[in-house]
Design an enzyme around this catalytic site. Structure first.
Site, PDB file in Angstrom:
ATOM      1  N   HIS A   1      25.123  88.075  44.732  1.00  0.00           N
ATOM      2  CA  HIS A   1      24.244  88.216  46.049  1.00  0.00           C
ATOM      3  C   HIS A   1      23.191  86.832  46.022  1.00  0.00           C
ATOM      4  CE1 HIS A   1      21.957  90.494  43.210  1.00  0.00           C
ATOM      5  NE2 HIS A   1      20.939  90.342  43.768  1.00  0.00           N
TER       6      HIS A   1
ATOM      7  N   THR B   1      23.566  81.927  48.359  1.00  0.00           N
ATOM      8  CA  THR B   1      24.075  80.706  48.060  1.00  0.00           C
ATOM      9  C   THR B   1      24.517  80.579  46.655  1.00  0.00           C
ATOM     10  OG1 THR B   1      22.080  79.766  47.747  1.00  0.00           O
ATOM     11  CG2 THR B   1      23.000  79.147  49.956  1.00  0.00           C
ATOM     12  N   ARG B   2      25.679  79.690  46.142  1.00  0.00           N
ATOM     13  CA  ARG B   2      25.973  79.589  44.800  1.00  0.00           C
ATOM     14  C   ARG B   2      26.403  77.891  44.873  1.00  0.00           C
ATOM     15  NH1 ARG B   2      23.773  83.721  44.028  1.00  0.00           N
ATOM     16  NH2 ARG B   2      24.564  85.431  42.597  1.00  0.00           N
TER      17      ARG B   2
ATOM     18  N   LYS C   1      15.530  77.030  48.217  1.00  0.00           N
ATOM     19  CA  LYS C   1      16.070  78.004  47.118  1.00  0.00           C
ATOM     20  C   LYS C   1      15.725  77.238  45.743  1.00  0.00           C
ATOM     21  CE  LYS C   1      19.517  81.106  45.461  1.00  0.00           C
ATOM     22  NZ  LYS C   1      20.988  81.540  45.671  1.00  0.00           N
TER      23      LYS C   1
ATOM     24  N   HIS D   1      17.365  78.629  35.078  1.00  0.00           N
ATOM     25  CA  HIS D   1      18.694  78.938  34.695  1.00  0.00           C
ATOM     26  C   HIS D   1      18.545  79.350  33.279  1.00  0.00           C
ATOM     27  CE1 HIS D   1      23.188  78.681  34.114  1.00  0.00           C
ATOM     28  NE2 HIS D   1      23.017  77.759  33.625  1.00  0.00           N
TER      29      HIS D   1
ATOM     30  N   CYS E   1      18.683  89.092  40.191  1.00  0.00           N
ATOM     31  CA  CYS E   1      20.101  89.011  40.197  1.00  0.00           C
ATOM     32  C   CYS E   1      20.470  89.224  38.536  1.00  0.00           C
ATOM     33  CB  CYS E   1      20.847  87.686  40.640  1.00  0.00           C
ATOM     34  SG  CYS E   1      22.685  87.692  40.853  1.00  0.00           S
TER      35      CYS E   1
ATOM     36  N   LYS F   1      31.440  79.872  41.199  1.00  0.00           N
ATOM     37  CA  LYS F   1      32.480  78.943  41.908  1.00  0.00           C
ATOM     38  C   LYS F   1      33.621  79.015  41.305  1.00  0.00           C
ATOM     39  CE  LYS F   1      29.700  75.910  39.512  1.00  0.00           C
ATOM     40  NZ  LYS F   1      29.133  76.944  38.397  1.00  0.00           N
TER      41      LYS F   1
HETATM   42  C1  LIG Z   1      20.948  84.261  39.985  1.00  0.00           C
HETATM   43  C2  LIG Z   1      22.146  84.003  40.071  1.00  0.00           C
HETATM   44  C3  LIG Z   1      22.661  82.465  40.399  1.00  0.00           C
HETATM   45  C4  LIG Z   1      23.800  81.994  40.118  1.00  0.00           C
HETATM   46  N1  LIG Z   1      24.101  80.658  40.352  1.00  0.00           N
HETATM   47  C5  LIG Z   1      25.390  80.419  40.235  1.00  0.00           C
HETATM   48  C6  LIG Z   1      25.709  79.264  40.722  1.00  0.00           C
HETATM   49  O1  LIG Z   1      25.080  78.526  41.466  1.00  0.00           O
HETATM   50  N2  LIG Z   1      27.144  78.777  40.751  1.00  0.00           N
HETATM   51  C7  LIG Z   1      27.956  79.563  40.060  1.00  0.00           C
HETATM   52  O2  LIG Z   1      29.126  79.257  39.876  1.00  0.00           O
HETATM   53  N3  LIG Z   1      27.577  80.829  39.607  1.00  0.00           N
HETATM   54  C8  LIG Z   1      26.440  81.193  39.690  1.00  0.00           C
HETATM   55  N4  LIG Z   1      26.014  82.323  39.104  1.00  0.00           N
HETATM   56  C9  LIG Z   1      27.054  83.110  38.603  1.00  0.00           C
HETATM   57  C10 LIG Z   1      27.912  83.842  39.478  1.00  0.00           C
HETATM   58  O3  LIG Z   1      27.334  84.468  40.425  1.00  0.00           O
HETATM   59  C11 LIG Z   1      28.582  85.107  38.556  1.00  0.00           C
HETATM   60  O4  LIG Z   1      29.438  84.369  37.532  1.00  0.00           O
HETATM   61  C12 LIG Z   1      29.541  85.947  39.374  1.00  0.00           C
HETATM   62  O5  LIG Z   1      29.051  86.526  40.466  1.00  0.00           O
HETATM   63  C13 LIG Z   1      29.871  87.274  38.318  1.00  0.00           C
HETATM   64  O6  LIG Z   1      30.777  88.087  39.059  1.00  0.00           O
HETATM   65  P1  LIG Z   1      31.437  89.330  38.729  1.00  0.00           P
HETATM   66  O7  LIG Z   1      32.731  89.529  39.397  1.00  0.00           O
HETATM   67  O8  LIG Z   1      31.682  89.041  37.174  1.00  0.00           O
HETATM   68  O9  LIG Z   1      30.480  90.241  38.634  1.00  0.00           O
HETATM   69  P2  LIG Z   1      29.751  91.093  40.117  1.00  0.00           P
HETATM   70  O10 LIG Z   1      30.025  90.276  41.290  1.00  0.00           O
HETATM   71  O11 LIG Z   1      28.522  91.661  39.808  1.00  0.00           O
HETATM   72  O12 LIG Z   1      30.942  92.219  40.245  1.00  0.00           O
HETATM   73  C14 LIG Z   1      30.847  93.335  39.368  1.00  0.00           C
HETATM   74  C15 LIG Z   1      31.486  94.364  40.233  1.00  0.00           C
HETATM   75  O13 LIG Z   1      31.615  95.516  39.280  1.00  0.00           O
HETATM   76  C16 LIG Z   1      31.205  96.894  39.860  1.00  0.00           C
HETATM   77  N5  LIG Z   1      31.377  97.907  38.928  1.00  0.00           N
HETATM   78  C17 LIG Z   1      30.406  97.991  38.005  1.00  0.00           C
HETATM   79  N6  LIG Z   1      30.792  99.019  37.194  1.00  0.00           N
HETATM   80  C18 LIG Z   1      31.594  99.707  37.736  1.00  0.00           C
HETATM   81  C19 LIG Z   1      32.521 101.074  37.594  1.00  0.00           C
HETATM   82  N7  LIG Z   1      32.144 101.571  36.348  1.00  0.00           N
HETATM   83  N8  LIG Z   1      33.411 101.214  38.272  1.00  0.00           N
HETATM   84  C20 LIG Z   1      33.823 100.577  39.477  1.00  0.00           C
HETATM   85  N9  LIG Z   1      33.037  99.280  39.741  1.00  0.00           N
HETATM   86  C21 LIG Z   1      32.035  98.819  38.877  1.00  0.00           C
HETATM   87  C22 LIG Z   1      29.908  96.354  40.358  1.00  0.00           C
HETATM   88  O14 LIG Z   1      29.538  97.278  41.355  1.00  0.00           O
HETATM   89  C23 LIG Z   1      30.261  95.113  41.012  1.00  0.00           C
HETATM   90  O15 LIG Z   1      30.213  95.033  42.426  1.00  0.00           O
HETATM   91  C24 LIG Z   1      24.700  83.119  39.353  1.00  0.00           C
HETATM   92  C25 LIG Z   1      24.401  84.265  39.140  1.00  0.00           C
HETATM   93  C26 LIG Z   1      23.253  84.721  39.176  1.00  0.00           C
HETATM   94  C27 LIG Z   1      22.824  86.196  39.096  1.00  0.00           C
END
Ligand SMILES: Cc1cc2nc3c(=O)[nH]c(=O)nc-3n(C[C@H](O)[C@H](O)[C@H](O)COP(=O)(O)OP(=O)(O)OC[C@H]3O[C@@H](n4cnc5c(N)ncnc54)[C@H](O)[C@@H]3O)c2cc1C
Length: 377
Positions: free
Chosen positions: A46, A49-50, A264, A268, A312, A345
């Site tokens: 959330h 932006t990314r 924003k 990092h 986050c 990304k």
């Molecule tokens: C502040 C911040 C800035 C960032 N900036 C960048 C950027 O500029 N560029 C970039 O490329 N990346 C960036 N990133 C990294 C990127 O956002 C993450 O790599 C990516 O969002 C991770 O995705 P995910 O699917 O692993 O996790 P998430 O999107 O968090 O998804 C995990 C999901 O699992 C669910 N879940 C957890 N446990 C369970 C369960 N037991 N049963 C069912 N569901 C469950 C959660 O509810 C959640 O919806 C940033 C991250 C942050 C925090």
């Protein structure tokens, strides 16, 4: 009991939503589960932006992946009719011998990417919002830009459903076990059988495979939006690319142009260790003051009122490369943690990679950096 499904995807954030889409598009019978209703603001995807960038300082091996990610984002924009990506150009700013500038140059040169090397004076003239120190330089790349994460997750989920995936929200996975050559997953609402299980649970992933003692740490990260103090046009996307800074060795912050809610900025890494179920979601005055200090030094015209802040989580591996591998004892269970603060990304292409691994056992990309080979077992 319901099923059998081909694949149960646990966690429908950035990675899981993309995997559910690619699996369903290729005809797999998919059940997706999430503990919340994505897109939501409790995980890692959330904050509006990314950044996306191509001259990848972390390692040149990411470049073919991000190039495919760009293609898939464009396809997703087309298929969903939503704005998901805005190109602004990108700047990696720091000392010439730092990992940020050095790594971006290495990827750009190795993959023959369009880029320019700018001195501090050139940078200040071309992008007046940015005030680098005299001994800093920048790698400018034309393809850097901004992704809209909530819209990206929504688009993947809507298209996954359109291709027949069953998505169940507010239904956390409680437990799973292997059953024959498949799996049985249990939630508080039911039990489901499937041939394969994909774990993409972000910051919660370790709790789903405690037996592996995965060497991941969760890190709290704060992002801030500051109102421009002087000429707001300096921070508009047309005049201000996305920018990453290495202000001291391996100390980074980044900024995103003002899309209407302020400039924003965020550090990092260097956040406090966190438990995803006990995350400190308030932001202290001391944290704001520390960020403002950086803004005053490097983006002084962004030193207006704090518009908002958000908290986050990063899920970090020890070397900050992604972790994509099969469960070592359960051949039907795939684990993907593509975060370490730089995964969003790639989510469009990681979804395709995960679907290819689950369907055909292999990917056309070199995933050697991401093997679960580094400790913890
Ligand atoms: C502040 C911040 C800035 C960032 N900036 C960048 C950027 O500029 N560029 C970039 O490329 N990346 C960036 N990133 C990294 C990127 O956002 C993450 O790599 C990516 O969002 C991770 O995705 P995910 O699917 O692993 O996790 P998430 O999107 O968090 O998804 C995990 C999901 O699992 C669910 N879940 C957890 N446990 C369970 C369960 N037991 N049963 C069912 N569901 C469950 C959660 O509810 C959640 O919806 C940033 C991250 C942050 C925090």
């Amino acid at each position: 009991m319901s099923g059998p499904y081909d694949v149960v995807v646990v966690g429908l954030g950035a990675m899981g939503s993309a995997a559910a889409f690619h699996l369903a598009r290729q005809g797999r019978k998919v059940l997706g589960l999430d503990r919340f209703t994505p897109p939501h603001s409790f995980g890692s995807s959330h904050g509006q932006t990314r950044i996306i960038r191509e001259a990848y300082f972390e390692h040149p091996l990411y470049v073919p992946l991000v190039q495919r990610a760009y293609q898939l984002w464009a396809e997703l924009e087309h298929a969903s009719g939503r704005d998901l990506l805005r190109i602004t150009g990108g700047l990696m700013i720091g000392r010439p011998d730092g990992v940020l500038v050095g790594g971006a140059r290495r990827s750009a040169e190795q993959h023959r990417l369009r880029h320019e090397l700018l001195t501090a004076a050139e940078l200040r003239t071309r992008f007046p919002a940015l005030r680098p120190a005299d001994d800093m330089v920048a790698v400018w790349e034309p393809r850097g830009g901004i992704l809209f994460p909530e819209a990206g997750v929504s688009a993947h989920l809507a298209l996954a459903q359109a291709h027949g995936a069953t998505l169940r929200y507010d239904e956390p996975l409680a437990s799973w076990r292997s059953e024959g050559d498949g799996v049985r997953v249990v939630t508080d609402k039911g039990e489901y059988r499937a041939g394969q299980l994909l774990l993409t649970a972000g910051a919660w992933i370790r709790t789903l495979v405690p037996e592996l003692n995965l060497p991941f740490t969760v890190e709290r990260q704060v992002v801030y939006w500051f109102a421009p103090r002087a000429d707001p046009a300096l921070f508009a996307p047309a005049r201000c690319p996305v920018h990453l800074w290495e202000t001291a060795p391996r100390t980074f912050f980044y900024g995103v142009p003002d899309l209407g809610d302020g400039v924003k900025v965020a550090g990092h890494h260097a956040g406090e260790a966190a438990d995803p179920d006990q995350l400190r979601r308030t932001v202290s005055g001391a944290e704001v003051a520390a960020m403002r200090e950086l803004v005053r030094r490097f983006l002084p015209d962004a030193d207006g009122a704090l518009r908002s802040a958000a908290v986050c989580m990063y899920t970090n591996t020890p070397d900050e490369h992604f972790w994509i591998d099969w469960h070592p004892q359960q051949a039907q269970v795939l684990i993907a943690s593509a975060c370490s603060g730089h995964g969003f990304k790639f989510s469009s292409v990681i979804g395709e990679v995960l679907a290819d691994l689950l369907i055909g056992g292999q990917s056309r990309f070199d995933l050697s950096l991401f093997r679960g080979r580094r400790g913890g077992r």
